[in-house]
Design a protein around this motif. Structure first.
Motif, PDB file in Angstrom:
ATOM      1  N   GLU A  42      -8.925  -4.425   1.524  1.00  0.00           N
ATOM      2  CA  GLU A  42      -9.609  -5.313   2.453  1.00  0.00           C
ATOM      3  C   GLU A  42      -9.207  -6.742   2.130  1.00  0.00           C
ATOM      4  O   GLU A  42      -9.450  -7.237   1.028  1.00  0.00           O
TER       5      GLU A  42
ATOM      6  N   LYS B  46     -10.918   1.698   3.285  1.00  0.00           N
ATOM      7  CA  LYS B  46      -9.492   1.404   3.422  1.00  0.00           C
ATOM      8  C   LYS B  46      -8.888   1.179   2.035  1.00  0.00           C
ATOM      9  O   LYS B  46      -9.606   0.853   1.088  1.00  0.00           O
TER      10      LYS B  46
ATOM     11  N   ARG C 136     -10.560   3.127  -1.940  1.00  0.00           N
ATOM     12  CA  ARG C 136     -11.169   3.153  -0.606  1.00  0.00           C
ATOM     13  C   ARG C 136     -12.671   2.882  -0.682  1.00  0.00           C
ATOM     14  O   ARG C 136     -13.230   2.204   0.192  1.00  0.00           O
TER      15      ARG C 136
ATOM     16  N   SER D  25       0.821  -1.206   0.000  1.00  0.00           N
ATOM     17  CA  SER D  25       0.000   0.000   0.000  1.00  0.00           C
ATOM     18  C   SER D  25       0.857   1.259   0.000  1.00  0.00           C
ATOM     19  O   SER D  25       0.659   2.170  -0.814  1.00  0.00           O
TER      20      SER D  25
END
Length: 362
Positions: free
Chosen positions: A307, A304, A298, A275
């Motif tokens: 996931e 986020k 996101r 990330s």
């Protein structure tokens, strides 16, 4: 011991690599940080070379129980990958070796020269039950070092001898070297290949996956394999919302025209260290698109960047994920491609006589 492969690098230390940093792996005890030593001197950093170590593995078939994937066993001839794809989810696996998922992942590689020997032994076990072996699911078996190491070639030769089904995923045009084996196995429904095409734009590909053959070259690889009778799936993996998703239909059509018979699509996945590496890459190469890309990701992962939950990690959820899947389904139908292919044959599996076996005398 790592062995250095000669490479020609100039300029900044990470030129020609997917990422520009080497963050400490999550299992390392000590951190590293570049600091100014106070001397007003210009120092030229040493070239960043690819190093290859050898691992004498004990077993070569890895097992998994993930409900998100269609196979339960795989082989990885190499650890790390010189292709240097910035988005590669496998980068996180280098942390388990005490190395960085950053530059270490694409410059400190590990080859398994005894892979074919181990595979032969494992397939001969009386308890072994044949099912498709996946190759290239973590790191690419046809990355540049395979040209000299030929570990993958040895594995394929064993699978051919045992009449064992194999599904290969790759970005490497080097797979064309093995068209003799793949053509024969493909014709017997014992082999298929997934070729990853992430973009048709050479400039985007060169930044995002710097040591991978160009998009046009990969399409020619699809064409050659297809003409040799090897079933080929184009894998639009990963697709990046806000950066490459507008190319989805074009990639499907181009792959169909090259001879692909099936297609699949997976949005970009950003586990753990990937990330930060990805977001840093975006800021460097496409700062004007950073917020657009990350906001869509996101939205697809509950607020986020990623996931990891089974059932969600491969597709995402929400409006953007649904729209992307609908576009993909429509493009595949329009192109006349399949999303699923018939299973490879398992009934042809047969243990050949071992070298020196006395039964060979009769």
């Amino acid at each position: 011991m790592f062995h250095t492969c000669p490479m020609d690098h100039s300029g900044r230390r990470s030129i020609g690599r997917g990422v520009a940093s080497n963050p400490v792996g999550r299992f390392e005890r000590h951190g590293r940080e570049a600091v100014d030593d106070g001397w007003d001197l210009v120092e030229e950093l040493p070239p960043l070379r690819t190093e290859v170590a050898e691992e004498r593995a004990r077993r070569i078939i890895a097992r998994n129980t993930s409900p998100d994937i269609s196979f339960d066993r795989s082989i990885n001839p190499y650890r790390g990958c010189e292709h240097g794809c910035v988005y590669c989810f496998a980068r996180t696996s280098h942390a388990y070796l005490g190395m960085s998922p950053g530059l270490d992942f694409e410059t400190k590689l590990i080859a398994r020269p005894n892979a074919a020997e181990l595979l032969d032994a494992e397939l001969r076990r009386p308890s072994y039950v044949c099912d498709t072996i996946a190759i290239g699911t973590n790191t690419d078996a046809y990355q540049p070092i395979e040209r000299d190491r030929r570990v993958m070639r040895g594995v394929l030769e064993v699978l051919q001898q045992f009449r064992h089904p194999v599904a290969i995923a790759t970005k490497g045009a080097l797979i064309e070297r093995d068209v003799d084996i793949l053509s024969e196995m493909g014709g017997a429904a014992l082999a298929r290949v997934g070729l990853s095409v992430t973009t048709l734009q050479p400039e985007v590909s060169r930044k995002m996956e710097p040591r991978v053959p160009s998009p046009a070259r990969r399409l020619r690889t699809i064409e050659r394999l297809a003409k040799a009778g090897v079933p080929v799936r184009v894998m639009i993996s990963p697709i990046v919302p806000g950066l490459t998703d507008h190319e989805l239909e074009g990639i499907v059509t181009a792959a169909r025209d090259a001879g692909a018979v099936a297609a699949s699509m997976i949005p970009i996945r950003l586990p753990r260290e990937v990330s930060d590496l990805w977001q840093s890459w975006l800021r460097e190469h496409y700062p004007e698109r950073e917020e657009r890309v990350m906001s869509k990701l996101r939205d697809m992962h509950g607020g986020k960047p990623y996931e990891a939950e089974f059932g969600k990690r491969m597709r995402g959820e929400g409006v953007w994920a649904k729209l992307l899947q609908q576009r993909f389904n429509r493009a595949v139908r329009a192109a006349g491609l399949a999303e699923t292919l018939p299973p490879l044959r398992r009934d042809l599996f047969e243990v050949p006589l071992a070298r020196g076996d006395q039964l060979a005398l009769f």
